[in-house]
Scaffold this active site. Structure first.
Site, PDB file in Angstrom:
ATOM      1  N   CYS A  97      30.246  55.403  84.715  1.00  0.00           N
ATOM      2  CA  CYS A  97      30.453  54.921  83.341  1.00  0.00           C
ATOM      3  C   CYS A  97      31.818  54.228  83.217  1.00  0.00           C
ATOM      4  CB  CYS A  97      30.262  56.070  82.352  1.00  0.00           C
ATOM      5  SG  CYS A  97      30.041  55.517  80.669  1.00  0.00           S
ATOM      6  N   TYR A  98      32.805  54.843  82.532  1.00  0.00           N
ATOM      7  CA  TYR A  98      34.147  54.233  82.470  1.00  0.00           C
ATOM      8  C   TYR A  98      34.662  53.993  83.890  1.00  0.00           C
ATOM      9  CZ  TYR A  98      39.015  53.572  80.921  1.00  0.00           C
ATOM     10  OH  TYR A  98      40.257  53.070  80.669  1.00  0.00           O
TER      11      TYR A  98
ATOM     12  N   ASP B 124      35.359  87.552  81.941  1.00  0.00           N
ATOM     13  CA  ASP B 124      36.475  86.896  82.638  1.00  0.00           C
ATOM     14  C   ASP B 124      37.566  87.893  83.045  1.00  0.00           C
ATOM     15  OD1 ASP B 124      35.028  84.699  81.922  1.00  0.00           O
ATOM     16  OD2 ASP B 124      36.419  84.001  80.390  1.00  0.00           O
TER      17      ASP B 124
ATOM     18  N   GLY C 253      34.927  58.178  80.281  1.00  0.00           N
ATOM     19  CA  GLY C 253      36.049  58.347  79.353  1.00  0.00           C
ATOM     20  C   GLY C 253      35.687  57.707  78.036  1.00  0.00           C
TER      21      GLY C 253
ATOM     22  N   GLU D 261      25.678  63.537  86.356  1.00  0.00           N
ATOM     23  CA  GLU D 261      26.082  64.940  86.260  1.00  0.00           C
ATOM     24  C   GLU D 261      25.346  65.710  85.174  1.00  0.00           C
ATOM     25  OE1 GLU D 261      27.755  62.304  85.410  1.00  0.00           O
ATOM     26  OE2 GLU D 261      29.111  62.588  83.715  1.00  0.00           O
TER      27      GLU D 261
ATOM     28  N   LYS E 179      32.461  79.369  83.967  1.00  0.00           N
ATOM     29  CA  LYS E 179      31.847  80.653  83.577  1.00  0.00           C
ATOM     30  C   LYS E 179      30.710  81.053  84.516  1.00  0.00           C
ATOM     31  CE  LYS E 179      32.163  83.475  79.995  1.00  0.00           C
ATOM     32  NZ  LYS E 179      33.498  83.725  79.428  1.00  0.00           N
TER      33      LYS E 179
ATOM     34  N   HIS F 270      24.962  58.690  83.795  1.00  0.00           N
ATOM     35  CA  HIS F 270      25.654  59.937  84.166  1.00  0.00           C
ATOM     36  C   HIS F 270      24.782  60.811  85.062  1.00  0.00           C
ATOM     37  CE1 HIS F 270      29.181  59.589  81.492  1.00  0.00           C
ATOM     38  NE2 HIS F 270      28.372  58.763  80.845  1.00  0.00           N
TER      39      HIS F 270
ATOM     40  N   GLY G 128      37.229  93.798  78.430  1.00  0.00           N
ATOM     41  CA  GLY G 128      35.855  94.254  78.627  1.00  0.00           C
ATOM     42  C   GLY G 128      34.908  93.081  78.762  1.00  0.00           C
TER      43      GLY G 128
END
Ligand code: XMP
Length: 603
Positions: free
Chosen positions: A78-79, A222, A51, A167, A368, A165, A219
């Site tokens: 982290c945070y 999503d 954060g 990730e 996505k 991190h 089109g």
């Protein structure tokens, strides 16, 4: 199904953690950081995200301290490390130095989350604070040169925390650490997209019942994947797809979409021309958020017109939408995320319909990359699945509007200051008298771009340009974007050519956009670039009366962060050369800003 909760302390990476966990096969959800411990009992493990604040700041986000007594494994990042320490009686202080970027981690204890790691690991840091005193029962498990407690654990209670991190891909064995944590949680790997499709089809059937679904489709990947999923669930006869030509679509878009849908056996799609209505409603509108609101409302109005024409009984129809996870976050959909912009599918009227249970959105939990995979699994062709993302409001957000010159205060002095700062790179530049949208420190900004010009003998070096761009936006508060000037050679004067969303301007942008798309398709470069907005600026140069074009190719994983794309210089030149033939174009610039601090679109 076993699931993991990521408690969101407002970090831009909370969703990235969630995405990584799912990629490792375990379903994950993002929850507010202060969700009551009672509600978190059902999870196999908790991850406390990073954060932007310091835990000792007034009003800094907190968690329910009882989560540490639930007896389920917790990983603080982290945070998340700081909050774990602070909650359990340890001490957090500003570190001697701030650590940003790659660093080497000395692994001191290879039990549990560090199992299988080497003595030294490359990890990615982004912090100013660190753990200065550990709570009872905790021990140090890893260090970096400046940060003694870069890894800590209370093995007995299965509480772990890391300062870096895992990730982000720069932490080479980040996935291994997350996987070790999932093993500690004893979480079964049951989440995959086949499972998602099966579950979602059942959920759609359940929610729709004997009603039908009406959906606006563009089109793009999503809305097409969402529509296809709904058709798979309730059959083509029970759906009505509507493609609205807002006037802001790309050149030949309708024909391309028709062709692709035919190939994908997507049926019951109807086309409606509404460009005049949109242009009419946007007359003399310059403000980006107002533009978005009007466009969102117009979409709904048109949908109502069509629904009336078709005599659709609102009691028998639901409205489908292709909203994906990041869309909801950026509209301020989670509590600690700032509102970056209003997505067209999150305007007030839609919110009301959501509350009334009249909206169906099968993709709101997906990123996505997951949507694309679902599309492929549903048998959609690559021409749809790998289409560059295109915003709902279309070219309207790529056609900048302004009615007068707009400089920051004391702009001449500021421009001089920036020029003094960048002289060491053999660069000079100008502040542009317009503004664009950006996102800094997790909040929305509306600031000025800075236009760089290279000296004749400056090296064309993307690394150097990225450094300069980052330094300028970090150092000078009124600037949120940096551009590189490709054409013309010298700029003597700049003037705002008052312009809002008119047919003429959009047609010019359509032609420019078409040129760029054809160019990257021709060079087989389309799939390497995540998205390539071409932007029109109402800016005339050197007493001419044209406008300027900005090339904005980016790479991104999930649109929340992005890097500007480094195109081969010979192609940059070729593309620029093409634009010089257009008499309406005075200048061509290349956007060299990452997200953050800029957004992908300009608005
Ligand atoms: P920004 O500009 O915020 O965009 O970096 C992130 C991604 O979202 C797309 N975008 C939109 N998509 N409706 C959409 O469906 C919208 O209103 C909208 N605004 C931005 C943008 O193209 C990029 O991929």
């Amino acid at each position: 199904m076993d699931k993991i909760a990521i408690l969101d302390f407002g970090g831009q990476y909370a969703h990235l953690i969630a995405n990584r966990i799912r990629r490792l096969g375990v379903y994950s959800e993002i929850r507010d950081c202060d969700t009551a411990a009672e509600e978190l009992k059902e999870y196999k493990g908790l991850i406390l995200s990073g954060g932007p604040q310091s835990v000792y700041d007034e009003g800094a986000p907190k968690c329910d301290i009882n989560i540490f007594n639930l007896g389920i494994p917790i990983l603080g990042i982290c945070y998340g490390l700081h909050i774990m320490i602070q909650s359990l009686g340890g001490k957090v202080m500003p570190g001697k130095i701030k650590e940003y970027g790659k660093t080497t981690l000395k692994v001191l204890n290879k039990q549990d989350i560090f199992e299988g790691l080497s003595d030294a690991e490359t990890v990615w840091m982004s912090h100013g604070d660190e753990a200065a005193g550990l709570p009872e029962g905790f021990e140090k498990t890893a260090s970096t040169e400046p940060c003694v407690n870069a890894g800590i654990a209370n093995f007995a209670k299965k509480l772990y925390a890391i300062q870096f991190h895992p990730e982000v891909t720069h932490t080479i064995n980040g996935n291994k650490i997350l996987e070790n944590f999932l093993n500690i949680c004893d979480a079964k790997k049951e989440w995959n997209l086949d499972f998602f499709i099966e579950k979602e089809i059942a959920a759609i059937k359940d929610k729709v019942g004997n009603k039908k679904v009406f959906m606006l489709i563009s089109g793009g990947v999503d809305s097409t994947v969402a529509y296809s999923l709904i058709q798979n669930a309730i059959g083509t006869k029970n759906t009505y797809g509507l493609f609205v030509d807002t006037g802001f679509i790309r050149l030949h878009e309708r024909e391309e979409v028709e062709e692709a849908y035919k190939k994908a056996s997507i049926e019951n799609v109807h086309f409606f021309y509404a460009a005049d209505k949109f242009f009419g409603a946007l007359k003399e509108v310059y403000d980006p958020e107002t533009k978005r609101k009007i466009i969102g409302d117009k979409f709904i109005e048109i949908q109502k017109i069509i629904a009336d024409e078709l005599k659709l009984n609102p009691e028998e129809w639901l409205l489908g939408q292709g909203t994906i996870y990041p869309d909801t976050i950026e509209t301020g959909g989670t509590r600690h995320a700032d509102k970056i912009k209003t997505h067209h599918n999150r305007v007030e009227q839609i919110r009301q319909l959501i509350e009334a249970g009249k909206i169906i959105e099968p993709l709101t939990q997906l990123y996505k990359d997951e949507v694309r995979e679902v599309g492929t699994k549903l048998g959609l062709p690559d021409s749809i699945v790998w289409r560059h993302p295109f915003p709902g409001p279309g070219l309207a957000v790529r056609c900048l509007c302004a009615d007068k010159i707009d400089y920051p205060e004391n702009h001449e002095a500021l421009e001089q200051e920036i020029n003094d700062f960048i002289a060491k790179y053999k660069l000079t530049g100008k502040i542009l008298p317009i503004k664009s949208v950006g996102v800094q420190g997790d909040a929305r900004t509306y600031k000025h771009p800075f236009l760089l010009a290279m000296h004749k003998d400056t090296n064309r070096d993307w690394d150097m340009l990225e450094t300069v761009s980052t330094e300028i936006t970090n150092r000078f508060g009124s600037i949120n974007r940096v551009l590189l000037k490709l054409h013309p050679r010298g700029i003597v004067s700049m003037n705002v050519k008052p312009g809002y969303l008119t047919k003429e301007r959009i047609e010019l942008l359509q032609r420019a956009d078409f040129r760029v798309t054809q160019f990257i398709k021709y060079h087989k470069n389309y799939k390497d670039i995540w998205q390539f907005p071409t932007v029109l600026l109402p800016l005339s140069l050197n007493d001419k009366h044209g406008e300027c074009i900005v090339l904005r190719p980016v790479n991104s994983e999930e649109a929340m962060t992005a890097n500007f794309y480094r195109m081969q210089w010979k192609w940059v030149d070729e593309l620029t050369e093409g634009f010089r033939e257009l008499p309406e174009i005075d200048g061509v610039f290349y956007d060299i800003t990452n997200k953050p601090p800029a957004t992908i679109e300009w608005e």
